[in-house]
Enzyme design. Structure first.
Site, short mmCIF file in Angstrom:
data_model
loop_
_atom_site.label_atom_id
_atom_site.label_comp_id
_atom_site.label_asym_id
_atom_site.label_seq_id
_atom_site.Cartn_x
_atom_site.Cartn_y
_atom_site.Cartn_z
N HIS A 217 2.58 -5.00 -1.86
CA HIS A 217 3.77 -5.04 -1.66
C HIS A 217 3.68 -7.03 -2.01
O HIS A 217 3.19 -7.54 -1.54
CB HIS A 217 4.95 -4.93 -1.20
N ASP B 56 -0.98 -0.57 2.01
CA ASP B 56 0.52 -1.30 2.13
C ASP B 56 0.76 -2.23 2.69
O ASP B 56 1.59 -3.13 3.31
CB ASP B 56 1.34 -0.40 3.35
N HIS C 153 -1.97 0.79 -2.94
CA HIS C 153 -0.28 -0.18 -2.42
C HIS C 153 0.00 -1.24 -1.49
O HIS C 153 -0.47 -1.70 -1.12
CB HIS C 153 0.05 0.92 -1.04
#
Lengths: 336, 441
Positions: free
Chosen positions: B63, B308, B61
């Site tokens: 970004h 994340d 995960h």
């Protein structure tokens, strides 16, 4: 006391200091020339990101009575509406030389951001932030209650607190910064507080607050109340299913004529009725209640100027400059 | 011809010290055989005394923000951060601009990852076109593209339509895919700013209730059971979610779950500062949740760590709480936070760390040459960690463009000293070395 951001972190001593100073300031309001030179040469900026004519003019009157230079900065029709950030606005005010910033903002915590960052080194007064706090409103409410309580006791107000006073606050607690500030401050000053609201308009977590919670206004009145504070309820809330209709809200949680009579029936002859304004007559409060001899609503407005004078005076002339407890926030929330 | 490396006296998964010989991107010898092996003759020797060797970390995960928000992060800067954090593979989430909902975009991200050469970049495909939650994106085309997408997610947004979620779960069975769900009931979280509870009540910030996460997870595990497909739950944040996932696993439902490092350490008490560096979605919860998540990770109810990692430009954090973007950086602090919260608390050993940060994440993403054991013949994706090191987190010194680390100023244990990516040292002496190029992998 460097800033006035909330009543939750306001010590009893600082709270009494403000209230006692406000009593002195109130004397100025009685004079023919309602002005003191205390803040001559100081610049106070009213930074309003949300419309609030009442609070702004109250702060403006307070600053002017202390001879400060006042700049009103409304977010509407300014660079803020063109997308300027809070940081840039704050730095602009710092460059202009603001000594104090009175900030009203729709976002909870915006005053604390100004106080905690290096964007501006001015005294910050929270004039209402989102659904967080409205400390000067609570202080003026406490000031009004204290005068009433002292009068009943046959003493002067100065130095006294609200020990033994029973205060009920009814209405939209969930969205109310006034309720939050009052709960902390009234508790600090020794009063017992009961919040009365439909369960939908109480925050999850309210059970941890230092107050009682009731869903039944009539039962609360029957138990005895010395000050009854009604909060503004926005009719739009019923569209979000917080309550079924304005009429049902009014019947169950509004201070109507029947409840005004109930005060007499319960022998509560000295109970006062308060409202921070602006009122929705006929929704959370009836006209008979708002206009009754019990109502302190206009006293609250005039006391607001005295309390705000006191806050500005104490913050800007130093008083004591002990840093409030923000430094431990760096480690709080990190379990070992 | 790549340089051979002889790592001496490394503690494999925290066990007894051994030598590791790496040649041509593969582990060719271990232990006493390593130094005696012909490939050791011209190898660069790296003394790993006191260091723990783990398989290269795999993030499910991440970004990376490219394409579209190169001011926040690029594939280059994000994968540099990953390498420094001990990672050899990351899954790049689909919420870029344009959204990674076509074969073209996922191939672009994949290619950018190869060009950068710091880690394997495995794009995650969007479940729905434009993350709009209305129509399925071309999942099959993304699966068959050069990016070989196996994980699909609308992360940032919940696939809340139950029919769409069911169809997505069913459809990806055709190519052994997995739906990674951002579990957030949208109506229950309209305008939500932080965990709903004692702190939100005081701060006057709109609450993000635990039930909004738990109700979606409950629905999704039942859907996964009904259609017999693979569900992955992103960033589990509540004690209640743990109980639902535990129940689902006991019933044999194919669900895996992830927790972030920040949810293992930080609580909503930090929001009292109104500093948006603590604003994240799902929000920081209570200490009770933190402890339940740690326990669940130790017990295997939660399978993996997902960072994340969500970099943001500073102007998106230097503002009012309600105006601020949600997200925290995490790639360069993850391993240290796991050591701090799981290893030093005695909940886990280093073999468990390898499982939750490398082996299991690679399995969920179906990465065949990642998350492998450190053994002869296996790809040499290896990270060396100095568990005795202590360092002070400084966002300004990080490789990521994001300065939004919630651990700023904290002293954390453990430091990545070297990362080998298919045999090539992307990190040496705790600093970036060079990217790996030319293999065409």
């Amino acid at each position: 006391m460097k800033h006035l951001l909330s009543t939750q972190d306001l010590s009893r001593k600082d709270a009494l200091d403000i209230l006692d100073t406000a009593e002195e300031m109130a004397q100025v309001g009685q004079r023919e020339v309602k002005k003191l030179p205390a803040l001559r040469g100081r610049t106070v900026v009213n930074l309003f990101f949300e419309d609030s004519t009442r609070t702004r003019i109250s702060f403006e009157a307070a600053a002017k009575r202390l001879s400060a230079d006042v700049i009103n900065f409304s977010a509407k029709g300014s660079s803020v509406s063109k997308g300027e950030s809070l940081k840039d606005t704050a730095q602009t005010l710092a460059a202009i030389g603001a000594d104090a910033v009175v900030i009203r903002h729709w976002a909870s915590g915006a005053p604390q951001r100004l106080a905690n960052t290096d964007w501006i080194d001015a005294r910050i007064l929270n004039a209402g932030d989102g659904t967080h706090e409205h400390p000067t409103q609570a202080l003026l409410d406490a000031f009004t209650m204290r005068r009433h309580w002292a009068k009943l006791a046959g003493t002067g107000s100065a130095g006294t607190d609200l020990s033994g006073m029973r205060v009920a606050i009814a209405g939209d607690v969930l969205h109310s910064r006034v309720a939050r500030s009052n709960v902390w401050l009234l508790r600090t000053l020794g009063a017992t507080v009961t919040l009365v609201a439909p369960p939908t308009l109480l925050p999850v977590g309210v059970d941890a607050w230092p107050c009682e919670v009731s869903y039944d206004l009539d039962a609360t009145l029957e138990q005895g109340v010395d000050a009854m504070m009604m909060l503004r309820v926005q009719k739009e809330r019923m569209n979000a299913s917080f309550f079924p209709s304005a009429r049902e809200y009014s019947r169950r949680w509004g201070f109507d004529d029947a409840r005004l009579e109930a005060l007499d029936r319960h022998g509560l002859k000295d109970t006062i009725i308060m409202h921070p304004g602006p009122m929705n007559r006929g929704l959370e409060i009836s006209s008979a209640a708002a206009d009754s001899a019990r109502s302190t609503i206009l006293d609250q407005v005039s006391n607001g100027v005295s309390v705000r004078m006191a806050a500005l005076y104490l913050l800007l002339t130093g008083g004591r400059d002990d840093e409030t407890s923000t430094s431990h926030a760096a480690t709080e929330g990190i379990p070992a | 011809m790549t340089q051979n490396h002889l790592i001496t006296s490394a503690s494999l998964l925290g066990g007894a010290p051994q030598d590791i010989l790496i040649a041509e991107g593969v582990v060719v010898a271990l232990g006493a055989d390593a130094a005696a092996h012909p490939a050791a003759a011209d190898a660069t020797v790296l003394d790993a005394t006191g260091l723990v060797a783990l398989p290269g970390l795999v993030d499910v995960h991440t970004h990376l923000r490219e394409p579209g928000r190169e001011d926040a992060e690029t594939v280059e800067t994000g994968t540099r951060a990953a390498a420094l954090g001990g990672y050899t593979a990351v899954h790049a989430m689909a919420n870029s601009s344009p959204v990674a909902d076509t074969a073209g975009v996922v191939e672009q991200v994949h290619s950018l990852g190869q060009a950068a050469g710091w880690v394997d970049v495995r794009p995650v495909g969007a479940v729905t076109i434009g993350l709009a939650g209305e129509r399925l994106a071309e999942l099959g085309a993304m699966a068959e593209s050069r990016a070989q997408v196996r994980m699909f997610s609308d992360d940032g947004i919940c696939v809340h339509d139950p029919v769409l979620m069911r169809r997505a779960l069913e459809y990806v069975k055709a190519f052994d895919g997995v739906i990674a769900q951002h579990a957030q009931e949208p109506r229950l979280t309209e305008g939500a700013q932080m965990n709903e509870g004692d702190v939100s009540a005081v701060l006057g910030l709109a609450g993000w209730p635990a039930v909004a996460e738990e109700s979606i997870i409950a629905r999704d595990v039942l859907l996964a059971q009904h259609v017999d497909s693979r569900l992955h739950v992103c960033h589990v944040s509540t004690a209640g979610s743990v109980e639902i996932i535990r129940w689902a696993k006991q019933r044999g439902i194919k669900v895996t779950a992830e927790v972030t490092p920040h949810h293992l350490l930080l609580t909503d008490e930090l929001v009292r500062s109104y500093d948006p560096v603590y604003k994240v979605n799902p929000p920081l919860r209570t200490q009770e949740d933190v402890l339940a998540l740690r326990q669940a990770l130790a017990e295997g109810v939660i399978d993996v760590i997902g960072t994340d990692h969500a970099p943001h430009p500073s102007e998106h954090k230097e503002c009012e709480w309600a105006q601020a973007a949600m997200g925290m950086t995490g790639l360069e602090t993850a391993l240290s936070v796991i050591q701090h919260t799981m290893v030093e608390t005695g909940l886990m050993g280093w073999a468990d760390v390898a499982r939750v940060m490398s082996e299991a994440p690679a399995g969920i993403g179906r990465l065949e040459d990642q998350g492998r054991p450190i053994a002869v013949g296996e790809p040499a994706n290896i990270v060396l960690v100095d568990p005795a090191a202590r360092w002070k987190v400084d966002g300004a010194a990080m490789a990521t463009k994001g300065r939004n680390t919630p651990f700023q100023g904290m002293e954390l244990p453990g430091r990545v000293t070297a990362t080998f990516f298919h045999g090539h040292p992307t990190v040496l002496d705790g600093a970036l070395n060079t990217p790996r190029h030319g293999a065409g992998a």
